[in-house]
Each structure stands twice: as structure tokens, then as C-alpha cells.
Design a protein around this motif. Structure first.
Motif, PDB file in Angstrom:
ATOM      1  N   PHE A 134      39.426  47.168  35.712  1.00 33.37           N
ATOM      2  CA  PHE A 134      38.767  45.745  36.243  1.00 33.37           C
ATOM      3  C   PHE A 134      39.031  44.827  35.296  1.00 33.37           C
ATOM      4  O   PHE A 134      39.257  45.161  34.126  1.00 33.37           O
ATOM      5  CB  PHE A 134      37.251  46.037  36.736  1.00 33.37           C
ATOM      6  CG  PHE A 134      36.244  46.510  35.761  1.00 33.37           C
ATOM      7  CD1 PHE A 134      35.792  45.575  34.928  1.00 33.37           C
ATOM      8  CD2 PHE A 134      36.263  47.825  35.157  1.00 33.37           C
ATOM      9  CE1 PHE A 134      34.891  45.971  33.909  1.00 33.37           C
ATOM     10  CE2 PHE A 134      35.283  48.262  34.475  1.00 33.37           C
ATOM     11  CZ  PHE A 134      34.664  47.287  33.827  1.00 33.37           C
ATOM     12  N   GLN A 135      38.829  43.682  35.441  1.00 33.32           N
ATOM     13  CA  GLN A 135      38.699  42.599  34.808  1.00 33.32           C
ATOM     14  C   GLN A 135      37.565  42.101  34.422  1.00 33.32           C
ATOM     15  O   GLN A 135      36.794  41.645  35.502  1.00 33.32           O
ATOM     16  CB  GLN A 135      39.897  41.604  34.813  1.00 33.32           C
ATOM     17  CG  GLN A 135      41.343  42.231  34.897  1.00 33.32           C
ATOM     18  CD  GLN A 135      42.197  40.913  35.033  1.00 33.32           C
ATOM     19  OE1 GLN A 135      42.387  40.266  36.035  1.00 33.32           O
ATOM     20  NE2 GLN A 135      43.363  41.190  34.484  1.00 33.32           N
ATOM     21  N   THR A 136      37.092  41.374  33.119  1.00 35.37           N
ATOM     22  CA  THR A 136      36.208  40.452  33.001  1.00 35.37           C
ATOM     23  C   THR A 136      36.508  39.140  32.138  1.00 35.37           C
ATOM     24  O   THR A 136      37.888  39.128  31.739  1.00 35.37           O
ATOM     25  CB  THR A 136      35.024  41.138  32.285  1.00 35.37           C
ATOM     26  OG1 THR A 136      35.420  41.451  30.851  1.00 35.37           O
ATOM     27  CG2 THR A 136      34.582  42.421  33.032  1.00 35.37           C
ATOM     28  N   ARG A 137      35.740  38.069  32.395  1.00 32.00           N
ATOM     29  CA  ARG A 137      35.891  36.769  31.595  1.00 32.00           C
ATOM     30  C   ARG A 137      34.835  36.913  30.553  1.00 32.00           C
ATOM     31  O   ARG A 137      33.710  36.896  30.890  1.00 32.00           O
ATOM     32  CB  ARG A 137      36.009  35.762  32.248  1.00 32.00           C
ATOM     33  CG  ARG A 137      36.424  34.375  31.721  1.00 32.00           C
ATOM     34  CD  ARG A 137      36.594  33.228  32.600  1.00 32.00           C
ATOM     35  NE  ARG A 137      37.719  33.420  33.085  1.00 32.00           N
ATOM     36  CZ  ARG A 137      37.942  33.585  34.488  1.00 32.00           C
ATOM     37  NH1 ARG A 137      37.244  33.786  35.243  1.00 32.00           N
ATOM     38  NH2 ARG A 137      39.278  33.619  34.917  1.00 32.00           N
ATOM     39  N   VAL A 138      35.301  36.419  29.298  1.00 34.16           N
ATOM     40  CA  VAL A 138      34.226  36.195  28.135  1.00 34.16           C
ATOM     41  C   VAL A 138      33.537  34.845  28.448  1.00 34.16           C
ATOM     42  O   VAL A 138      34.112  33.981  28.571  1.00 34.16           O
ATOM     43  CB  VAL A 138      34.867  36.612  26.813  1.00 34.16           C
ATOM     44  CG1 VAL A 138      33.862  36.282  25.637  1.00 34.16           C
ATOM     45  CG2 VAL A 138      35.569  37.512  26.627  1.00 34.16           C
ATOM     46  N   ARG A 139      32.183  35.058  28.408  1.00 37.41           N
ATOM     47  CA  ARG A 139      31.444  33.839  28.674  1.00 37.41           C
ATOM     48  C   ARG A 139      31.135  32.844  27.485  1.00 37.41           C
ATOM     49  O   ARG A 139      31.198  33.496  26.162  1.00 37.41           O
ATOM     50  CB  ARG A 139      29.949  34.133  29.184  1.00 37.41           C
ATOM     51  CG  ARG A 139      30.151  34.714  30.564  1.00 37.41           C
ATOM     52  CD  ARG A 139      28.658  35.032  31.105  1.00 37.41           C
ATOM     53  NE  ARG A 139      28.659  35.620  32.394  1.00 37.41           N
ATOM     54  CZ  ARG A 139      27.891  36.012  32.960  1.00 37.41           C
ATOM     55  NH1 ARG A 139      26.733  35.758  32.818  1.00 37.41           N
ATOM     56  NH2 ARG A 139      28.080  36.669  34.095  1.00 37.41           N
ATOM     57  N   LEU A 155      29.991  38.979  29.355  1.00 40.63           N
ATOM     58  CA  LEU A 155      31.152  39.376  30.373  1.00 40.63           C
ATOM     59  C   LEU A 155      30.878  39.125  31.562  1.00 40.63           C
ATOM     60  O   LEU A 155      29.638  39.325  32.413  1.00 40.63           O
ATOM     61  CB  LEU A 155      31.659  40.981  30.389  1.00 40.63           C
ATOM     62  CG  LEU A 155      31.993  41.174  28.949  1.00 40.63           C
ATOM     63  CD1 LEU A 155      32.418  42.873  28.874  1.00 40.63           C
ATOM     64  CD2 LEU A 155      33.286  40.428  28.387  1.00 40.63           C
ATOM     65  N   GLU A 156      31.810  38.475  32.506  1.00 39.45           N
ATOM     66  CA  GLU A 156      31.604  37.841  33.935  1.00 39.45           C
ATOM     67  C   GLU A 156      32.766  38.764  34.473  1.00 39.45           C
ATOM     68  O   GLU A 156      33.813  38.733  34.434  1.00 39.45           O
ATOM     69  CB  GLU A 156      31.875  36.503  33.898  1.00 39.45           C
ATOM     70  CG  GLU A 156      31.996  35.799  35.417  1.00 39.45           C
ATOM     71  CD  GLU A 156      32.380  34.620  35.408  1.00 39.45           C
ATOM     72  OE1 GLU A 156      32.525  34.128  36.656  1.00 39.45           O
ATOM     73  OE2 GLU A 156      32.297  33.913  34.545  1.00 39.45           O
ATOM     74  N   TYR A 157      32.216  39.640  35.624  1.00 37.48           N
ATOM     75  CA  TYR A 157      32.970  40.179  36.244  1.00 37.48           C
ATOM     76  C   TYR A 157      33.945  39.542  37.164  1.00 37.48           C
ATOM     77  O   TYR A 157      33.543  38.401  37.830  1.00 37.48           O
ATOM     78  CB  TYR A 157      32.449  41.239  37.187  1.00 37.48           C
ATOM     79  CG  TYR A 157      33.402  42.103  38.180  1.00 37.48           C
ATOM     80  CD1 TYR A 157      34.201  43.294  37.808  1.00 37.48           C
ATOM     81  CD2 TYR A 157      33.276  41.669  39.547  1.00 37.48           C
ATOM     82  CE1 TYR A 157      35.085  43.581  38.866  1.00 37.48           C
ATOM     83  CE2 TYR A 157      34.152  42.304  40.501  1.00 37.48           C
ATOM     84  CZ  TYR A 157      34.955  43.317  39.984  1.00 37.48           C
ATOM     85  OH  TYR A 157      35.771  43.745  41.051  1.00 37.48           O
ATOM     86  N   ILE A 158      35.218  39.564  37.135  1.00 37.82           N
ATOM     87  CA  ILE A 158      36.388  38.932  37.987  1.00 37.82           C
ATOM     88  C   ILE A 158      36.258  39.541  39.355  1.00 37.82           C
ATOM     89  O   ILE A 158      36.919  40.483  39.486  1.00 37.82           O
ATOM     90  CB  ILE A 158      37.559  38.657  37.284  1.00 37.82           C
ATOM     91  CG1 ILE A 158      37.601  37.848  35.949  1.00 37.82           C
ATOM     92  CG2 ILE A 158      38.663  38.024  38.214  1.00 37.82           C
ATOM     93  CD1 ILE A 158      38.689  37.667  35.182  1.00 37.82           C
ATOM     94  N   GLU A 159      35.950  38.642  40.301  1.00 37.23           N
ATOM     95  CA  GLU A 159      35.874  39.297  41.798  1.00 37.23           C
ATOM     96  C   GLU A 159      36.984  39.888  42.178  1.00 37.23           C
ATOM     97  O   GLU A 159      38.252  39.316  41.982  1.00 37.23           O
ATOM     98  CB  GLU A 159      34.919  38.357  42.581  1.00 37.23           C
ATOM     99  CG  GLU A 159      34.868  38.736  43.924  1.00 37.23           C
ATOM    100  CD  GLU A 159      34.077  37.797  44.918  1.00 37.23           C
ATOM    101  OE1 GLU A 159      33.987  37.775  46.020  1.00 37.23           O
ATOM    102  OE2 GLU A 159      33.628  36.941  44.320  1.00 37.23           O
TER     103      GLU A 159
END
Length: 95
Positions: free
Chosen positions: A90-95, A45-49
Motif C-alpha cells: 500500500f502507499q502513503t503520502r508524507v504530510r 502519513l496519509e493513506y492513498i485510497e
């Protein structure tokens, strides 16, 4: 302090955005001081700033965990009174 973390979906593919909700509650009678809620994201998971939102005053500290991902630390500004709580998303993007 009770903490519950939920995701807005059960499955996700690379590139998908997942919104997480963290609900926290002070179940006791006394106020809690220096409350910090820490979430160590999985490397997938990548945190969306700037995606975090809290219904209580505070800040989000984002730190590298030296394992290819981030640690999110939500720090409340004020003590948390007994029998109260709050919500952080908060949001994340799947890598």
C-alpha cells in the motif's frame, strides 16, 4: 504468524509517496483462521485510497483512530495454510 513490514525508502519529505510492503508467513503446520493484519499509521502519513494490493483474497478495512490518522486492517478471506504466506502493499503520502 511472522509479519515483516518494509518501506521503499529510508527518508522522505512532505508530499513524498512511500510504498510499504507487508510480508506475512504462517510458520506452523496448521492453518490459521480469521487472519487480520493491523497497521496503525503514524499521523505523519496519509493513506492513498485504493492503493492496497494483496496476493491473497481479502479486504481492507480503513478506520479512523481518533488521533489524526488511520488504522488499516487487512482481513484474509480464507484460512492461511501452514508454511505459506502472502504479501500486501500500500502507499502513503508524507504530510
Amino acid at each position: 504468524l511472522r509479519i515483516i513490514k518494509l518501506a521503499d525508502r529510508k527518508t522522505a519529505s512532505p508530499g513524498d509517496i512511500i510504498t510499504f510492503t507487508i510480508r506475512y508467513d504462517n510458520l506452523g503446520d496448521r492453518e490459521l483462521h480469521n487472519v487480520r493484519i493491523i497497521d496503525n499509521l503514524t499521523p505523519r502519513l496519509e493513506y492513498i485510497e485504493d492503493s492496497s494490493v494483496s496476493d491473497r483474497g481479502g479486504r481492507l478495512d480503513v478506520e479512523d483512530n481518533d488521533e489524526g490518522t488511520l488504522v488499516l486492517k487487512f482481513v484474509l478471506d480464507d484460512p492461511l495454510p501452514g508454511h505459506t504466506g502472502g504479501v500486501i502493499t500500500f502507499q502513503t503520502r508524507v504530510r
